[in-house]
Design a protein around this motif. Structure first.
Motif, PDB file in Angstrom:
ATOM      1  N   GLU A 174      61.922  48.146  55.150  1.00 15.13           N
ATOM      2  CA  GLU A 174      62.584  46.865  54.913  1.00 15.13           C
ATOM      3  C   GLU A 174      63.492  46.510  56.084  1.00 15.13           C
ATOM      4  O   GLU A 174      64.316  47.316  56.527  1.00 15.13           O
ATOM      5  CB  GLU A 174      63.412  46.922  53.627  1.00 15.13           C
ATOM      6  CG  GLU A 174      64.065  45.601  53.270  1.00 15.13           C
ATOM      7  CD  GLU A 174      64.869  45.680  51.984  1.00 15.13           C
ATOM      8  OE1 GLU A 174      65.576  44.712  51.683  1.00 15.13           O
ATOM      9  OE2 GLU A 174      64.791  46.717  51.293  1.00 15.13           O
ATOM     10  N   THR A 179      62.724  42.540  50.942  1.00 18.15           N
ATOM     11  CA  THR A 179      61.853  43.424  50.161  1.00 18.15           C
ATOM     12  C   THR A 179      60.466  42.836  49.942  1.00 18.15           C
ATOM     13  O   THR A 179      59.454  43.522  50.088  1.00 18.15           O
ATOM     14  CB  THR A 179      62.508  43.734  48.806  1.00 18.15           C
ATOM     15  OG1 THR A 179      63.748  44.404  49.019  1.00 18.15           O
ATOM     16  CG2 THR A 179      61.614  44.637  47.967  1.00 18.15           C
ATOM     17  N   ALA A 180      60.402  41.569  49.555  1.00 20.19           N
ATOM     18  CA  ALA A 180      59.103  40.961  49.257  1.00 20.19           C
ATOM     19  C   ALA A 180      58.190  40.998  50.474  1.00 20.19           C
ATOM     20  O   ALA A 180      56.993  41.305  50.368  1.00 20.19           O
ATOM     21  CB  ALA A 180      59.295  39.528  48.766  1.00 20.19           C
ATOM     22  N   LYS A 205      64.043  52.681  46.991  1.00 22.00           N
ATOM     23  CA  LYS A 205      65.215  51.908  47.407  1.00 22.00           C
ATOM     24  C   LYS A 205      66.478  52.735  47.194  1.00 22.00           C
ATOM     25  O   LYS A 205      66.609  53.459  46.204  1.00 22.00           O
ATOM     26  CB  LYS A 205      65.312  50.612  46.602  1.00 22.00           C
ATOM     27  CG  LYS A 205      66.171  49.537  47.271  1.00 22.00           C
ATOM     28  CD  LYS A 205      65.612  48.156  47.011  1.00 22.00           C
ATOM     29  CE  LYS A 205      66.271  47.133  47.912  1.00 22.00           C
ATOM     30  NZ  LYS A 205      65.655  45.813  47.829  1.00 22.00           N
ATOM     31  N   LEU A 220      67.122  45.656  42.209  1.00 24.37           N
ATOM     32  CA  LEU A 220      65.719  45.548  41.815  1.00 24.37           C
ATOM     33  C   LEU A 220      65.623  44.707  40.547  1.00 24.37           C
ATOM     34  O   LEU A 220      66.532  44.736  39.710  1.00 24.37           O
ATOM     35  CB  LEU A 220      65.115  46.929  41.559  1.00 24.37           C
ATOM     36  CG  LEU A 220      64.986  47.878  42.750  1.00 24.37           C
ATOM     37  CD1 LEU A 220      64.617  49.282  42.263  1.00 24.37           C
ATOM     38  CD2 LEU A 220      63.949  47.372  43.740  1.00 24.37           C
ATOM     39  N   SER A 224      60.370  42.634  41.675  1.00 31.73           N
ATOM     40  CA  SER A 224      60.119  43.844  42.469  1.00 31.73           C
ATOM     41  C   SER A 224      58.969  44.650  41.873  1.00 31.73           C
ATOM     42  O   SER A 224      58.146  45.221  42.605  1.00 31.73           O
ATOM     43  CB  SER A 224      61.378  44.714  42.540  1.00 31.73           C
ATOM     44  OG  SER A 224      62.497  43.982  42.992  1.00 31.73           O
ATOM     45  N   GLN A 227      55.688  42.850  42.656  1.00 32.22           N
ATOM     46  CA  GLN A 227      55.339  42.983  44.078  1.00 32.22           C
ATOM     47  C   GLN A 227      54.838  44.387  44.396  1.00 32.22           C
ATOM     48  O   GLN A 227      53.894  44.548  45.184  1.00 32.22           O
ATOM     49  CB  GLN A 227      56.551  42.624  44.928  1.00 32.22           C
ATOM     50  CG  GLN A 227      56.929  41.155  44.853  1.00 32.22           C
ATOM     51  CD  GLN A 227      58.385  40.888  45.195  1.00 32.22           C
ATOM     52  OE1 GLN A 227      59.124  41.785  45.588  1.00 32.22           O
ATOM     53  NE2 GLN A 227      58.809  39.642  45.042  1.00 32.22           N
ATOM     54  N   VAL A 236      57.761  52.499  41.482  1.00 36.14           N
ATOM     55  CA  VAL A 236      59.026  52.157  42.129  1.00 36.14           C
ATOM     56  C   VAL A 236      60.035  53.248  41.804  1.00 36.14           C
ATOM     57  O   VAL A 236      60.231  53.599  40.637  1.00 36.14           O
ATOM     58  CB  VAL A 236      59.568  50.797  41.629  1.00 36.14           C
ATOM     59  CG1 VAL A 236      60.880  50.449  42.319  1.00 36.14           C
ATOM     60  CG2 VAL A 236      58.529  49.691  41.842  1.00 36.14           C
TER      61      VAL A 236
END
Length: 269
Positions: A174, A179-180, A205, A220, A224, A227, A236
């Motif tokens: 990142e 983030t996206a 993260k 988040l 998130s 994605q 995640v």
């Protein structure tokens, strides 16, 4: 606890934080209004009068929530007292976002204002260690550990707070686009994984090493999860106690629907 002032930035987080507080006073930097929340606007060029107003209203506890980019400053708009802070603020901005944030915290505290973290006033938004959805494989744990190692090194460079690791390899890191953009990039390059049948990869993260956890905690939310799933990842993960979850129940629902995991990871040994 006395009435709290929320210094709000863009996004949903300020409204989520406000939901759990008793009549907070909400303020937003000009140009960075939060979603779904009314806020009194102030300008950075008149920072000292704004701090005076907080003290006059006995709003001595302050929490920062939401995204703020570096604002454009108008030299003619500075009041005489705030203009004395300009060299200090500009020097901090040149040293990176972390230095700029620390300087802001210092200025607030020098004016007898106490900075609270989101985790202090809304601990329910910052989950402790545990798996919230799905199952975490040994391969996923290794990828998450590798991701945490990478972020421990990049934090000193004031880069982002997220990374994607698959089969021990860093697919994306990142940076300023966010983030996206990172997850979209990782999705486009998922074919680079050495073993097509091996681990799909983990989005991890965590706060930057040495970051002041009272401000700018990573966040988040349900998007998130979407994605990460669209990028073809297994799940995640994030540093337990160091990341804010917006709408945790919806995150879990979407993770279950997509067949990916959500994991607040403890220390890696």
């Amino acid at each position: 606890m006395s009435r709290i002032a929320i210094i709000a930035g863009q996004g949903r987080l300020p409204a989520v934080v406000a939901e759990g507080l008793d009549d907070p006073a909400v303020f937003a930097l000009d140009g960075f209004a939060p979603d779904g929340l009314d806020a009194t606007v102030f300008r950075l060029e008149r920072l000292v009068p704004f701090l005076d107003e907080l003290i006059r209203r006995d709003l001595r506890q302050v929490v920062f929530a939401g995204a703020i980019r570096r604002p454009r400053l108008e030299p003619e708009a500075f009041d005489p007292r705030t203009v004395q802070l300009v060299p200090r603020i500009l020097a901090a901005m040149q040293s990176g976002d972390d230095a700029a944030l620390r300087t802001v915290l210092d200025i607030f505290e020098e004016n007898d204002l106490s900075i609270c973290s989101v985790s202090e006033i809304r601990p329910d938004l910052v989950p402790n260690e545990g798996v919230l959805a799905g199952q975490v494989s040994d391969a996923d744990r290794r990828d998450a550990a590798r991701a945490a190692e990478i972020l421990s090194q990049t934090g000193v460079l004031d880069l982002g707070q997220g990374v994607v690791v698959a089969q021990g390899l860093c697919l994306a890191l990142e940076t300023l686009p966010g983030t996206a953009a990172m997850l979209e990039f990782a999705g486009r390059h998922q074919g680079l994984r050495p073993d097509p049948c091996g681990g799909k990869g983990v989005f991890y993260k965590a706060p930057k090493l040495g970051q002041d956890l009272r401000i700018d905690l990573p966040t988040l939310g349900p998007d998130s999860v979407d994605q990460a799933a669209a990028a073809g990842l297994a799940g995640v993960a994030w540093q337990a106690g160091g990341v804010i979850l917006i709408d945790q129940a919806e995150m879990i629902r979407r993770a279950d629907a997509a067949g990916i995991f959500l994991w607040a990871a403890g220390p890696f040994g």
